[in-house]
Motif scaffolding. Structure first.
Motif, mmCIF file in Angstrom:
data_model
loop_
_atom_site.group_PDB
_atom_site.id
_atom_site.type_symbol
_atom_site.label_atom_id
_atom_site.label_comp_id
_atom_site.label_asym_id
_atom_site.label_seq_id
_atom_site.Cartn_x
_atom_site.Cartn_y
_atom_site.Cartn_z
ATOM 1 N N ALA A 1 46.755 33.595 48.722
ATOM 2 C CA ALA A 1 46.408 32.749 47.586
ATOM 3 C C ALA A 1 44.932 32.953 47.253
ATOM 4 O O ALA A 1 44.053 32.471 47.972
ATOM 5 C CB ALA A 1 46.693 31.284 47.912
ATOM 6 N N VAL B 1 49.316 35.729 45.150
ATOM 7 C CA VAL B 1 49.233 35.015 43.880
ATOM 8 C C VAL B 1 47.771 34.708 43.580
ATOM 9 O O VAL B 1 46.920 34.691 44.481
ATOM 10 C CB VAL B 1 50.047 33.701 43.896
ATOM 11 C CG1 VAL B 1 51.515 33.975 44.122
ATOM 12 C CG2 VAL B 1 49.518 32.734 44.949
ATOM 13 N N LEU C 1 45.322 31.767 42.073
ATOM 14 C CA LEU C 1 45.230 30.338 41.788
ATOM 15 C C LEU C 1 44.035 30.095 40.874
ATOM 16 O O LEU C 1 42.922 30.521 41.191
ATOM 17 C CB LEU C 1 45.049 29.545 43.084
ATOM 18 C CG LEU C 1 46.054 29.815 44.198
ATOM 19 C CD1 LEU C 1 45.667 29.047 45.453
ATOM 20 C CD2 LEU C 1 47.456 29.430 43.757
ATOM 21 N N PRO D 1 51.529 37.042 40.084
ATOM 22 C CA PRO D 1 51.865 35.690 39.651
ATOM 23 C C PRO D 1 50.592 34.845 39.555
ATOM 24 O O PRO D 1 49.719 34.933 40.418
ATOM 25 C CB PRO D 1 52.792 35.175 40.761
ATOM 26 C CG PRO D 1 53.335 36.397 41.411
ATOM 27 C CD PRO D 1 52.238 37.420 41.330
ATOM 28 N N VAL E 1 49.109 31.019 39.273
ATOM 29 C CA VAL E 1 49.469 29.630 39.528
ATOM 30 C C VAL E 1 48.336 28.745 39.029
ATOM 31 O O VAL E 1 47.190 28.863 39.480
ATOM 32 C CB VAL E 1 49.712 29.382 41.033
ATOM 33 C CG1 VAL E 1 50.114 27.929 41.265
ATOM 34 C CG2 VAL E 1 50.781 30.329 41.564
ATOM 35 N N SER E 2 48.654 27.855 38.068
ATOM 36 C CA SER E 2 47.659 26.937 37.547
ATOM 37 C C SER E 2 47.564 25.717 38.450
ATOM 38 O O SER E 2 48.560 25.279 39.041
ATOM 39 C CB SER E 2 48.028 26.494 36.126
ATOM 40 O OG SER E 2 48.013 27.596 35.247
ATOM 41 N N THR F 1 47.665 22.068 39.663
ATOM 42 C CA THR F 1 48.649 21.059 39.263
ATOM 43 C C THR F 1 48.033 19.694 38.985
ATOM 44 O O THR F 1 48.719 18.801 38.523
ATOM 45 C CB THR F 1 49.703 20.901 40.365
ATOM 46 O OG1 THR F 1 49.050 20.577 41.602
ATOM 47 C CG2 THR F 1 50.500 22.178 40.540
ATOM 48 N N ALA G 1 48.144 23.702 44.837
ATOM 49 C CA ALA G 1 49.010 24.383 43.877
ATOM 50 C C ALA G 1 49.687 25.590 44.524
ATOM 51 O O ALA G 1 50.868 25.864 44.277
ATOM 52 C CB ALA G 1 48.208 24.807 42.650
ATOM 53 N N GLY G 2 48.935 26.312 45.360
ATOM 54 C CA GLY G 2 49.507 27.464 46.049
ATOM 55 C C GLY G 2 50.599 27.074 47.032
ATOM 56 O O GLY G 2 51.648 27.728 47.116
ATOM 57 N N TRP H 1 53.655 26.002 45.040
ATOM 58 C CA TRP H 1 54.312 27.174 44.457
ATOM 59 C C TRP H 1 55.114 27.923 45.513
ATOM 60 O O TRP H 1 56.253 28.335 45.268
ATOM 61 C CB TRP H 1 53.271 28.088 43.826
ATOM 62 C CG TRP H 1 53.858 29.293 43.157
ATOM 63 C CD1 TRP H 1 54.238 29.415 41.857
ATOM 64 C CD2 TRP H 1 54.127 30.560 43.777
ATOM 65 N NE1 TRP H 1 54.737 30.672 41.616
ATOM 66 C CE2 TRP H 1 54.691 31.399 42.777
ATOM 67 C CE3 TRP H 1 53.957 31.072 45.060
ATOM 68 C CZ2 TRP H 1 55.067 32.715 43.033
ATOM 69 C CZ3 TRP H 1 54.351 32.378 45.322
ATOM 70 C CH2 TRP H 1 54.899 33.190 44.312
ATOM 71 N N ARG I 1 58.255 26.099 46.435
ATOM 72 C CA ARG I 1 59.223 26.080 45.337
ATOM 73 C C ARG I 1 59.876 27.449 45.104
ATOM 74 O O ARG I 1 61.062 27.542 44.827
ATOM 75 C CB ARG I 1 58.520 25.608 44.066
ATOM 76 C CG ARG I 1 59.426 25.437 42.857
ATOM 77 C CD ARG I 1 58.676 24.751 41.734
ATOM 78 N NE ARG I 1 57.497 25.494 41.306
ATOM 79 C CZ ARG I 1 56.243 25.119 41.520
ATOM 80 N NH1 ARG I 1 55.982 24.011 42.191
ATOM 81 N NH2 ARG I 1 55.238 25.852 41.077
ATOM 82 N N ASN I 2 59.086 28.503 45.222
ATOM 83 C CA ASN I 2 59.564 29.831 44.847
ATOM 84 C C ASN I 2 59.960 30.708 46.032
ATOM 85 O O ASN I 2 60.747 31.642 45.861
ATOM 86 C CB ASN I 2 58.486 30.563 44.045
ATOM 87 C CG ASN I 2 58.253 29.934 42.691
ATOM 88 O OD1 ASN I 2 58.982 30.173 41.743
ATOM 89 N ND2 ASN I 2 57.206 29.099 42.609
#
Length: 197
Positions: free
Chosen positions: A15, A49, A51, A65, A67-68, A70, A83-84, A87, A90-91
């Motif tokens: 991240a 990703v 961030l 990817p 990631v904004s 949150t 956020a990382g 994410w 979730r993914n």
């Protein structure tokens, strides 16, 4: 183009913290600092990703990817870490944690991930150099997402105090020149021994 790897090798997501004013997009040795970090960190992990709390369009060219953050009311590295984690959960349900790194540190250790993840999998592991914490370079278990969200909601949005108040281990990086520095923040050439491929 980046692809998500099978997380059978340990379930770790890199991240890269690329928020603020986009300093990681400044050029060093002909390329953005972020490009150097991606090259250095990517081989150590199963997925990577970016961030950021900046417009995502600024990072699309890197093929990762994005990631904004949150948390709309608060912005900073801790919201990026949260956020990382969210994410990843979730993914990538097989992910066990993320390893965060600043987007402007092109000399970060080639064994950063290995050394940060040698300890207990349910504890934060944070880099230390010369007795000083390097809180942006850390392993964060996915299970901490809710605890970080609670701290952020309560206004406790700083990374170092959060690490100090949660179970964690310290990992010392004392070899050679400082691998966590931003070379554009110091005058003159990169320190001797620091090279970029």
């Amino acid at each position: 183009m980046f692809r998500l790897f099978d997380l059978g090798l340990g379930g770790l997501v890199g991240a890269i913290l690329a928020g603020g004013r986009g300093h990681c997009l400044e050029r060093f040795n002909g390329r953005p600092l972020l490009a150097h970090v991606i090259q250095r960190l990517g081989p150590q992990l199963d997925a990577l990703v970016v961030l950021t709390d900046s417009p995502v369009e600024r990072f699309e060219a890197f093929g990762l990817p994005i990631v904004s953050d949150t948390c709309a009311e608060v912005s900073g590295p801790l919201t990026g870490v949260h956020a990382g984690l969210a994410w990843a959960a979730r993914n990538l349900p097989r992910a066990r944690g993320i390893v965060s790194a600043a987007g402007d540190a092109p000399f970060l250790p080639a064994d950063l991930v290995q050394r940060l993840t040698n300890g207990p999998p349910d504890r934060i592991a944070v880099a230390r150099r010369g007795g000083v914490l390097q809180p942006l370079f850390a392993y964060w278990p996915v299970g901490l997402a809710d605890a970080l969200a609670e701290r952020i909601d309560a206004g406790n949005d700083r990374v170092k105090p959060t690490i100090e108040q949660l179970p964690h281990v310290l990992v010392d990086f004392e070899e050679g020149d400082n691998p966590f520095l931003d070379p554009t923040s110091i005058p003159g050439p990169a320190p001797r021994g620091q090279t970029i491929a």
